[in-house]
Design a protein around this motif. Structure first.
Motif, mmCIF file in Angstrom:
data_model
loop_
_atom_site.group_PDB
_atom_site.id
_atom_site.type_symbol
_atom_site.label_atom_id
_atom_site.label_comp_id
_atom_site.label_asym_id
_atom_site.label_seq_id
_atom_site.Cartn_x
_atom_site.Cartn_y
_atom_site.Cartn_z
ATOM 1 N N SER A 17 0.834 -1.202 0.000
ATOM 2 C CA SER A 17 0.000 0.000 0.000
ATOM 3 C C SER A 17 0.866 1.248 0.000
ATOM 4 O O SER A 17 2.013 1.235 0.479
ATOM 5 N N LEU A 18 0.302 2.314 -0.530
ATOM 6 C CA LEU A 18 0.910 3.639 -0.487
ATOM 7 C C LEU A 18 -0.202 4.670 -0.386
ATOM 8 O O LEU A 18 -1.332 4.418 -0.830
ATOM 9 N N ARG A 19 0.140 5.824 0.159
ATOM 10 C CA ARG A 19 -0.794 6.943 0.139
ATOM 11 C C ARG A 19 -0.097 8.146 -0.486
ATOM 12 O O ARG A 19 0.935 8.597 0.006
ATOM 13 N N MET A 35 -10.971 17.624 -8.065
ATOM 14 C CA MET A 35 -9.577 17.207 -8.001
ATOM 15 C C MET A 35 -9.455 15.804 -8.558
ATOM 16 O O MET A 35 -10.360 14.976 -8.397
ATOM 17 N N GLY A 36 -8.326 15.532 -9.179
ATOM 18 C CA GLY A 36 -8.145 14.215 -9.772
ATOM 19 C C GLY A 36 -6.722 13.718 -9.698
ATOM 20 O O GLY A 36 -5.790 14.495 -9.480
ATOM 21 N N TRP A 37 -6.598 12.423 -9.843
ATOM 22 C CA TRP A 37 -5.298 11.771 -9.978
ATOM 23 C C TRP A 37 -5.252 11.081 -11.329
ATOM 24 O O TRP A 37 -6.208 10.403 -11.728
ATOM 25 N N TYR A 38 -4.139 11.265 -12.039
ATOM 26 C CA TYR A 38 -3.868 10.602 -13.293
ATOM 27 C C TYR A 38 -2.534 9.869 -13.147
ATOM 28 O O TYR A 38 -1.770 10.138 -12.222
ATOM 29 N N ARG A 39 -2.281 8.971 -14.078
ATOM 30 C CA ARG A 39 -0.974 8.312 -14.084
ATOM 31 C C ARG A 39 -0.506 8.066 -15.510
ATOM 32 O O ARG A 39 -1.312 7.976 -16.430
ATOM 33 N N GLN A 40 0.803 7.972 -15.646
ATOM 34 C CA GLN A 40 1.395 7.707 -16.947
ATOM 35 C C GLN A 40 2.523 6.713 -16.792
ATOM 36 O O GLN A 40 3.520 6.997 -16.104
ATOM 37 N N THR A 69 -8.592 4.636 -3.169
ATOM 38 C CA THR A 69 -9.591 5.537 -2.603
ATOM 39 C C THR A 69 -9.078 6.968 -2.674
ATOM 40 O O THR A 69 -7.986 7.259 -2.180
ATOM 41 N N ILE A 70 -9.863 7.828 -3.296
ATOM 42 C CA ILE A 70 -9.526 9.250 -3.338
ATOM 43 C C ILE A 70 -10.309 9.960 -2.243
ATOM 44 O O ILE A 70 -11.479 9.648 -1.992
ATOM 45 N N SER A 71 -9.648 10.886 -1.578
ATOM 46 C CA SER A 71 -10.317 11.661 -0.543
ATOM 47 C C SER A 71 -9.719 13.054 -0.527
ATOM 48 O O SER A 71 -8.627 13.289 -1.056
ATOM 49 N N ARG A 72 -10.437 13.979 0.086
ATOM 50 C CA ARG A 72 -9.941 15.348 0.137
ATOM 51 C C ARG A 72 -10.168 15.918 1.526
ATOM 52 O O ARG A 72 -11.152 15.590 2.193
ATOM 53 N N GLU A 73 -9.245 16.757 1.914
ATOM 54 C CA GLU A 73 -9.290 17.395 3.216
ATOM 55 C C GLU A 73 -9.297 18.893 2.993
ATOM 56 O O GLU A 73 -8.276 19.497 2.660
ATOM 57 N N HIS A 74 -10.463 19.506 3.153
ATOM 58 C CA HIS A 74 -10.596 20.931 2.856
ATOM 59 C C HIS A 74 -9.823 21.810 3.824
ATOM 60 O O HIS A 74 -9.406 22.907 3.472
ATOM 61 N N VAL A 79 -5.590 16.703 -1.341
ATOM 62 C CA VAL A 79 -6.309 15.534 -1.837
ATOM 63 C C VAL A 79 -5.373 14.337 -1.730
ATOM 64 O O VAL A 79 -4.149 14.464 -1.930
ATOM 65 N N TYR A 80 -5.926 13.195 -1.373
ATOM 66 C CA TYR A 80 -5.145 11.989 -1.157
ATOM 67 C C TYR A 80 -5.574 10.897 -2.123
ATOM 68 O O TYR A 80 -6.705 10.868 -2.613
ATOM 69 N N LEU A 81 -4.653 9.971 -2.353
ATOM 70 C CA LEU A 81 -4.991 8.754 -3.086
ATOM 71 C C LEU A 81 -4.418 7.590 -2.285
ATOM 72 O O LEU A 81 -3.197 7.403 -2.214
#
Length: 116
Positions: A17-19, A35-40, A69-74, A79-81
């Motif tokens: 696992s990683l965050r 907000m989003g996460w992409y990868r290449q 799991t994506i989450s966000r902390e206002h 934003v986390y993944l």
């Protein structure tokens, strides 16, 4: 101007696992942004991993559904993944993304390598 800074990448064994974290700053209203996460991966196009809207609606690529799991902390504009059960095919540079109108903003990317 929006600045996005990712962190948390690294080398992990399959099944691990990683965050990832993405801290946003600049002239923005974080709460209003999707907000989003992409990868290449090497030799491949950049692909969507997950998004989280301002209303908290999340969306995932089929390949990561149930594992990421994506989450966000206002409170701290972050934003986390959270990534679990990682596979070698998850190896890629992961980028944080948002947009305001027609302008896209990207972070510098963080490398995730899944290997034994």
């Amino acid at each position: 101007q929006v600045q996005l800074v990712e962190s948390g990448g690294g080398l992990v064994q399959p099944g691990g696992s990683l965050r990832l974290s993405c801290a946003a700053s600049g002239s923005l209203f974080f709460k209003l942004l999707t907000m989003g996460w992409y990868r290449q991966a090497p030799g491949k196009q950049r692909e969507l991993v997950a998004t989280a809207s301002s209303a908290g609606i999340t969306n995932y690529a089929d390949s990561v559904q149930g594992r990421f799991t994506i989450s966000r902390e206002h409170a701290n504009d972050t934003v986390y993944l959270r990534m679990r059960s990682l596979k070698p095919e998850d190896t890629a540079v992961y980028y944080c993304h948002t947009h305001r109108g027609s302008v896209d903003y990207w972070g510098q990317g963080t490398q995730v390598t899944v290997s034994s």
